[in-house]
Write a protein that holds these residues in place. Structure first.
Motif, PDB file in Angstrom:
ATOM      1  N   LYS A 195      50.354  55.277 -17.644  1.00 60.18           N
ATOM      2  CA  LYS A 195      50.442  54.355 -16.520  1.00 60.18           C
ATOM      3  C   LYS A 195      51.907  54.049 -16.229  1.00 60.18           C
ATOM      4  O   LYS A 195      52.693  53.772 -17.136  1.00 60.18           O
ATOM      5  CB  LYS A 195      49.655  53.071 -16.812  1.00 60.18           C
ATOM      6  N   ARG A 196      52.247  54.091 -14.948  1.00 59.09           N
ATOM      7  CA  ARG A 196      53.640  54.011 -14.518  1.00 59.09           C
ATOM      8  C   ARG A 196      53.862  52.812 -13.605  1.00 59.09           C
ATOM      9  O   ARG A 196      53.046  52.509 -12.735  1.00 59.09           O
ATOM     10  CB  ARG A 196      54.031  55.291 -13.788  1.00 59.09           C
ATOM     11  N   CYS A 197      55.022  52.191 -13.792  1.00 56.25           N
ATOM     12  CA  CYS A 197      55.447  51.089 -12.929  1.00 56.25           C
ATOM     13  C   CYS A 197      56.749  51.466 -12.229  1.00 56.25           C
ATOM     14  O   CYS A 197      57.644  52.054 -12.844  1.00 56.25           O
ATOM     15  CB  CYS A 197      55.661  49.830 -13.763  1.00 56.25           C
ATOM     16  N   GLU A 231      55.618  57.405   1.129  1.00 61.04           N
ATOM     17  CA  GLU A 231      55.137  58.729   0.731  1.00 61.04           C
ATOM     18  C   GLU A 231      54.650  58.787  -0.715  1.00 61.04           C
ATOM     19  O   GLU A 231      53.859  59.671  -1.051  1.00 61.04           O
ATOM     20  CB  GLU A 231      56.249  59.765   0.924  1.00 61.04           C
ATOM     21  N   ASN A 232      55.102  57.859  -1.571  1.00 65.00           N
ATOM     22  CA  ASN A 232      54.872  58.025  -3.007  1.00 65.00           C
ATOM     23  C   ASN A 232      54.290  56.820  -3.725  1.00 65.00           C
ATOM     24  O   ASN A 232      54.166  56.854  -4.950  1.00 65.00           O
ATOM     25  CB  ASN A 232      56.205  58.386  -3.685  1.00 65.00           C
ATOM     26  N   SER A 233      53.953  55.758  -3.022  1.00 64.88           N
ATOM     27  CA  SER A 233      53.502  54.544  -3.709  1.00 64.88           C
ATOM     28  C   SER A 233      52.290  54.791  -4.598  1.00 64.88           C
ATOM     29  O   SER A 233      52.153  54.174  -5.667  1.00 64.88           O
ATOM     30  CB  SER A 233      53.192  53.436  -2.702  1.00 64.88           C
ATOM     31  N   ASP A 234      51.426  55.696  -4.184  1.00 64.88           N
ATOM     32  CA  ASP A 234      50.203  55.932  -4.946  1.00 64.88           C
ATOM     33  C   ASP A 234      50.444  56.695  -6.247  1.00 64.88           C
ATOM     34  O   ASP A 234      49.504  56.885  -7.040  1.00 64.88           O
ATOM     35  CB  ASP A 234      49.177  56.682  -4.095  1.00 64.88           C
ATOM     36  N   ILE A 244      50.841  48.096  -1.909  1.00 76.01           N
ATOM     37  CA  ILE A 244      51.461  49.093  -1.043  1.00 76.01           C
ATOM     38  C   ILE A 244      50.638  50.358  -1.228  1.00 76.01           C
ATOM     39  O   ILE A 244      50.545  50.891  -2.342  1.00 76.01           O
ATOM     40  CB  ILE A 244      52.941  49.345  -1.393  1.00 76.01           C
ATOM     41  N   GLY A 245      50.021  50.821  -0.153  1.00 74.30           N
ATOM     42  CA  GLY A 245      49.022  51.872  -0.299  1.00 74.30           C
ATOM     43  C   GLY A 245      47.889  51.354  -1.167  1.00 74.30           C
ATOM     44  O   GLY A 245      47.327  50.287  -0.905  1.00 74.30           O
ATOM     45  N   LYS A 246      47.604  52.087  -2.245  1.00 76.45           N
ATOM     46  CA  LYS A 246      46.533  51.678  -3.161  1.00 76.45           C
ATOM     47  C   LYS A 246      47.085  50.954  -4.392  1.00 76.45           C
ATOM     48  O   LYS A 246      46.309  50.568  -5.276  1.00 76.45           O
ATOM     49  CB  LYS A 246      45.748  52.911  -3.612  1.00 76.45           C
ATOM     50  N   THR A 247      48.395  50.751  -4.433  1.00 75.41           N
ATOM     51  CA  THR A 247      49.034  50.275  -5.665  1.00 75.41           C
ATOM     52  C   THR A 247      49.315  48.781  -5.636  1.00 75.41           C
ATOM     53  O   THR A 247      49.962  48.280  -4.710  1.00 75.41           O
ATOM     54  CB  THR A 247      50.347  51.043  -5.916  1.00 75.41           C
ATOM     55  N   LYS A 248      48.839  48.090  -6.653  1.00 75.69           N
ATOM     56  CA  LYS A 248      49.089  46.664  -6.803  1.00 75.69           C
ATOM     57  C   LYS A 248      50.584  46.395  -6.790  1.00 75.69           C
ATOM     58  O   LYS A 248      51.356  47.081  -7.467  1.00 75.69           O
ATOM     59  CB  LYS A 248      48.485  46.176  -8.117  1.00 75.69           C
ATOM     60  N   THR A 249      51.005  45.387  -6.021  1.00 70.55           N
ATOM     61  CA  THR A 249      52.422  45.097  -5.835  1.00 70.55           C
ATOM     62  C   THR A 249      52.673  43.605  -6.014  1.00 70.55           C
ATOM     63  O   THR A 249      51.989  42.781  -5.401  1.00 70.55           O
ATOM     64  CB  THR A 249      52.890  45.547  -4.439  1.00 70.55           C
TER      65      THR A 249
END
Length: 220
Positions: free
Chosen positions: A10-12, A45-48, A123-128
């Motif tokens: 898992k990456r942050c 382009e890369n948030s997911d 942002i996109g599908k990623t919790k922010t």
């Protein structure tokens, strides 16, 4: 023999201090405006690719210890030594700064071109999320994890551990101060840590990263 499923890494993504005072205000970093555009494009382009995105920000009270204006006979960039209240031999030498990122001022805000990408805390599908630092008027923070004396801490370590993060990618402002100190703390806490060098900008153009354990990615 039954083998357990491979654990997903898992990456942050940590986006450090992309605030107006560092972009166009009292502590402007050269290239900050361009960097806003580059990070915004990258996120679109890369948030997911990440499991968590964290924006950090200086959240200083007006009486903050790091402001030269709060010290008699001092001016910005004068040398200043922070001394532990618990151990007078434990010190950190730095400098004093112009007033910056004071809570409630426009300079404190993260650039709108970045925050406008956040919809329903994603942002996109990623919790922010947003994490503030330097809230305590008596503590100077460069790292988004801890103060310069490593005695006062934000909630970021707990957040990353709760989210089961193992890899941390860092970008933002300024490379030679808050970015590299955040990376140093991240390594010390056991996270595999990368700095996206093309998504940072320096205050001192001659400075080079040589921090042990920090993996520098030149093209992110």
């Amino acid at each position: 023999m039954n083998f357990p499923e491979k654990i997903k890494i898992k990456r942050c993504l940590l986006i450090i201090d992309m605030q107006y005072d560092f972009i166009s205000g009292s502590l402007k970093v050269s290239g900050g405006e361009e960097l806003v555009m580059k990070i915004a494009e990258y996120l679109k382009e890369n948030s997911d690719n990440f499991d968590l995105i964290v924006f950090t920000k200086d959240d200083h009270p007006r009486e903050h210890v790091s402001f030269a204006s709060n010290h008699k006979s001092k001016v910005p960039f004068d040398e200043y030594t922070y001394v532990s209240k618990n151990d007078s031999s434990h010190v950190f030498k730095s400098c004093l700064w112009p007033d910056h990122c004071v809570v409630g001022t426009p300079g404190n805000e993260i650039h709108n071109d970045l925050t406008s990408l956040i919809l329903n805390e994603h942002i996109g599908k990623t919790k922010t999320i947003v994490v503030g630092k330097g809230k305590n008027l008596n503590r100077e923070y460069y790292s988004c994890f801890n103060d310069v004396l490593e005695e006062d801490f934000t909630e970021l370590q707990e957040i990353l551990e709760t989210e089961l993060i193992s890899e941390v990618f860092i970008c933002g402002l300024a490379y030679d101060y808050c970015v590299i100190n955040s990376a140093k703390s991240s390594v010390q806490l056991g996270f595999t840590t990368f700095v996206a060098e093309n998504l940072t900008r320096k205050i001192d153009s001659s400075w080079e990263c040589n921090e042990p354990g920090v993996k520098v990615v030149t093209q992110f």
